[in-house]
Each structure stands twice: as C-alpha cells, then as structure tokens.
Design a protein around this motif. Structure first.
Motif, PDB file in Angstrom:
ATOM      1  N   MET A 158       2.558 -85.981  12.747  1.00 32.22           N
ATOM      2  CA  MET A 158       1.201 -85.390  12.912  1.00 32.22           C
ATOM      3  C   MET A 158       0.358 -87.066  13.229  1.00 32.22           C
ATOM      4  N   SER A 159      -0.850 -86.875  13.699  1.00 36.07           N
ATOM      5  CA  SER A 159      -1.578 -87.851  13.658  1.00 36.07           C
ATOM      6  C   SER A 159      -3.116 -88.296  12.667  1.00 36.07           C
ATOM      7  N   MET A 160      -3.210 -89.877  12.706  1.00 35.67           N
ATOM      8  CA  MET A 160      -4.067 -89.556  11.290  1.00 35.67           C
ATOM      9  C   MET A 160      -4.985 -89.484  11.712  1.00 35.67           C
ATOM     10  N   ALA A 161      -5.841 -88.621  10.627  1.00 36.49           N
ATOM     11  CA  ALA A 161      -7.585 -89.184  11.243  1.00 36.49           C
ATOM     12  C   ALA A 161      -7.990 -89.827  10.499  1.00 36.49           C
ATOM     13  N   THR A 162      -8.621 -90.110  11.040  1.00 38.09           N
ATOM     14  CA  THR A 162      -9.832 -91.013  10.662  1.00 38.09           C
ATOM     15  C   THR A 162     -11.110 -91.225  10.994  1.00 38.09           C
ATOM     16  N   ASP A 163     -12.046 -91.706  10.176  1.00 34.72           N
ATOM     17  CA  ASP A 163     -13.815 -91.968  11.319  1.00 34.72           C
ATOM     18  C   ASP A 163     -13.557 -93.064  12.024  1.00 34.72           C
ATOM     19  N   ILE A 164     -14.429 -92.768  13.063  1.00 35.13           N
ATOM     20  CA  ILE A 164     -14.073 -94.107  13.849  1.00 35.13           C
ATOM     21  C   ILE A 164     -15.819 -94.648  13.071  1.00 35.13           C
ATOM     22  N   ARG A 165     -15.640 -95.824  12.864  1.00 30.09           N
ATOM     23  CA  ARG A 165     -17.424 -97.301  11.970  1.00 30.09           C
ATOM     24  C   ARG A 165     -17.933 -97.919  12.863  1.00 30.09           C
ATOM     25  N   GLY A 166     -19.323 -98.296  12.673  1.00 28.40           N
ATOM     26  CA  GLY A 166     -19.776 -98.649  13.191  1.00 28.40           C
ATOM     27  C   GLY A 166     -21.690 -98.684  13.190  1.00 28.40           C
ATOM     28  N   THR A 167     -22.411 -99.647  14.166  1.00 24.96           N
ATOM     29  CA  THR A 167     -22.988-100.378  13.523  1.00 24.96           C
ATOM     30  C   THR A 167     -24.556 -99.550  14.391  1.00 24.96           C
ATOM     31  N   VAL A 168     -25.443 -98.840  13.733  1.00 28.41           N
ATOM     32  CA  VAL A 168     -26.392 -98.617  15.283  1.00 28.41           C
ATOM     33  C   VAL A 168     -27.590 -99.195  14.641  1.00 28.41           C
ATOM     34  N   PHE A 169     -28.914 -99.671  15.475  1.00 30.12           N
ATOM     35  CA  PHE A 169     -30.443 -99.615  14.328  1.00 30.12           C
ATOM     36  C   PHE A 169     -31.519 -98.663  14.648  1.00 30.12           C
ATOM     37  N   LYS A 170     -32.273 -99.110  13.633  1.00 30.37           N
ATOM     38  CA  LYS A 170     -32.953 -97.789  13.071  1.00 30.37           C
ATOM     39  C   LYS A 170     -34.275 -96.811  14.847  1.00 30.37           C
ATOM     40  N   ASN A 171     -33.595 -96.064  14.955  1.00 28.36           N
ATOM     41  CA  ASN A 171     -34.872 -95.962  16.380  1.00 28.36           C
ATOM     42  C   ASN A 171     -33.826 -95.680  16.870  1.00 28.36           C
ATOM     43  N   GLY A 172     -32.692 -96.856  17.311  1.00 30.85           N
ATOM     44  CA  GLY A 172     -31.987 -96.751  18.265  1.00 30.85           C
ATOM     45  C   GLY A 172     -30.696 -96.402  19.332  1.00 30.85           C
ATOM     46  N   PRO A 173     -30.668 -96.261  20.688  1.00 29.94           N
ATOM     47  CA  PRO A 173     -29.327 -95.589  20.942  1.00 29.94           C
ATOM     48  C   PRO A 173     -28.135 -96.177  20.335  1.00 29.94           C
ATOM     49  N   ALA A 174     -27.051 -95.397  21.194  1.00 27.97           N
ATOM     50  CA  ALA A 174     -25.544 -96.372  20.356  1.00 27.97           C
ATOM     51  C   ALA A 174     -24.790 -95.528  21.819  1.00 27.97           C
ATOM     52  N   VAL A 175     -24.072 -96.416  21.859  1.00 29.34           N
ATOM     53  CA  VAL A 175     -23.431 -96.300  22.908  1.00 29.34           C
ATOM     54  C   VAL A 175     -21.681 -95.664  22.270  1.00 29.34           C
ATOM     55  N   LEU A 176     -20.899 -94.729  22.197  1.00 27.72           N
ATOM     56  CA  LEU A 176     -19.242 -94.602  21.217  1.00 27.72           C
ATOM     57  C   LEU A 176     -18.569 -94.142  22.013  1.00 27.72           C
ATOM     58  N   MET A 177     -17.398 -94.920  22.277  1.00 21.86           N
ATOM     59  CA  MET A 177     -16.372 -94.960  22.998  1.00 21.86           C
ATOM     60  C   MET A 177     -15.734 -94.094  22.205  1.00 21.86           C
ATOM     61  N   GLY A 178     -13.682 -94.274  22.545  1.00 19.11           N
ATOM     62  CA  GLY A 178     -12.548 -94.013  21.861  1.00 19.11           C
ATOM     63  C   GLY A 178     -11.641 -93.552  22.729  1.00 19.11           C
ATOM     64  N   ARG A 179     -10.743 -92.875  22.647  1.00 17.28           N
ATOM     65  CA  ARG A 179      -9.638 -93.120  23.312  1.00 17.28           C
ATOM     66  C   ARG A 179      -8.605 -91.859  22.231  1.00 17.28           C
ATOM     67  N   VAL A 180      -9.308 -90.246  23.517  1.00 16.21           N
ATOM     68  CA  VAL A 180      -9.139 -89.330  22.815  1.00 16.21           C
ATOM     69  C   VAL A 180      -7.790 -89.118  23.285  1.00 16.21           C
ATOM     70  N   VAL A 181      -7.193 -88.051  22.620  1.00 16.58           N
ATOM     71  CA  VAL A 181      -5.834 -87.688  22.435  1.00 16.58           C
ATOM     72  C   VAL A 181      -4.822 -86.000  21.913  1.00 16.58           C
ATOM     73  N   GLY A 182      -4.329 -85.429  22.586  1.00 14.87           N
ATOM     74  CA  GLY A 182      -4.291 -84.035  22.071  1.00 14.87           C
ATOM     75  C   GLY A 182      -2.866 -84.317  20.827  1.00 14.87           C
ATOM     76  N   PRO A 183      -2.530 -83.012  21.213  1.00 14.14           N
ATOM     77  CA  PRO A 183      -1.288 -82.900  20.269  1.00 14.14           C
ATOM     78  C   PRO A 183      -0.154 -83.531  20.346  1.00 14.14           C
ATOM     79  N   ASP A 184      -0.094 -84.201  21.395  1.00 18.07           N
ATOM     80  CA  ASP A 184       1.159 -84.225  22.580  1.00 18.07           C
ATOM     81  C   ASP A 184       0.954 -85.831  22.259  1.00 18.07           C
ATOM     82  N   GLY A 185       0.160 -86.544  21.954  1.00 19.14           N
ATOM     83  CA  GLY A 185       0.116 -87.869  22.100  1.00 19.14           C
ATOM     84  C   GLY A 185      -0.221 -88.162  23.433  1.00 19.14           C
ATOM     85  N   ASP A 186      -0.718 -87.973  24.471  1.00 22.91           N
ATOM     86  CA  ASP A 186      -1.436 -87.912  26.313  1.00 22.91           C
ATOM     87  C   ASP A 186      -3.027 -87.991  25.430  1.00 22.91           C
TER      88      ASP A 186
END
Length: 132
Positions: free
Chosen positions: A1-29
């Motif tokens: 079982m994978s560990m669920a955790t929020d990805i943390r970051g900071t944004v400026f008020k009224n600013g854009p955000a670039v959100l990046m991550g490695r998304v895996v399926g149940p097989d871990g790939d």
C-alpha cells in the motif's frame, strides 16, 4: 500500500501555480496518457478553524483537464523539477488568467486532482499550498 500524503508548496496571492508530481498506478509504475480516461481538478479554500470545511474556488471547481496537456508518457527530468533524479509525469500550469485561484493571503488551499483510469480505481492526489 502506498503512503498518502499532500504535496506541499507556497503560492503568491493572486498568482499562478505550476504543480508537478510523479503519479503512479496501483502497480507502482508511473501512469501514461494511454492509462487515463479523464482527469479533473478543484481548488478548495481550507477553513482555518475547521480544516474539514473546504470551500470551492469559483472557476476552479471540478474542472476537466486535457490529459495529454498535463501528463507525460515518460518521466521528465531537469528544471524546474528538483525533487529527485527520477522525474515527473504530471505538470499542471494552473490558469488564473480568467479566474483567480488564490485570493486570500495567510490561507491554505487544497488543489485536488481526481484521475479516472481506463481500467481500475480512480487515482486521487492533492497539493496543500499556503498563500502568501
């Protein structure tokens, strides 16, 4: 079982955000675009007193994404990714040109993604961002 955790970051008020991550399926790939039927996101303001109370941000609630615009078929490395050498397969440049997403400084926001695969259970991942 994978560990669920929020990805943390900071944004400026009224600013854009670039959100990046490695998304895996149940097989871990890492998932590829051909694995995904659809993807949606919501930006939710978190109540500072009751963290279970989430308020959808207008223009950013349950928005459908173009899978081929936010997912890659292979892991990407190099700038701006600096987390590890393995890389990322998800990048969302959250558009605030029409509707601001992060309007209150000092507030936490949850950016929640729900991915529906071609087969199997949905994939949920979240970013927890502090607005400054």
């Amino acid at each position: 079982m994978s560990m669920a955790t929020d990805i943390r970051g900071t944004v400026f008020k009224n600013g854009p955000a670039v959100l990046m991550g490695r998304v895996v399926g149940p097989d871990g790939d890492a998932v590829a675009t051909s694995d995904i039927a659809s993807a949606r996101y919501s930006v939710l303001e978190i109540d500072h007193v009751d963290h279970d109370t989430l308020s959808p941000v207008a223009g950013h609630d349950n928005v459908e994404l173009d899978v081929e615009e936010v997912f890659y078929d292979s892991l990407q490395t190099g700038g701006p990714w600096s987390v590890d050498e393995t890389g990322y397969n998800f990048r969302h440049d959250l558009d605030v040109a029409t509707d601001e997403a992060f309007t209150n400084a000092g507030v936490d926001y949850q950016v929640r993604y729900e991915v529906t695969p071609v087969a199997g259970q949905k994939i949920v991942f979240r970013f927890l961002v502090k607005c400054i």
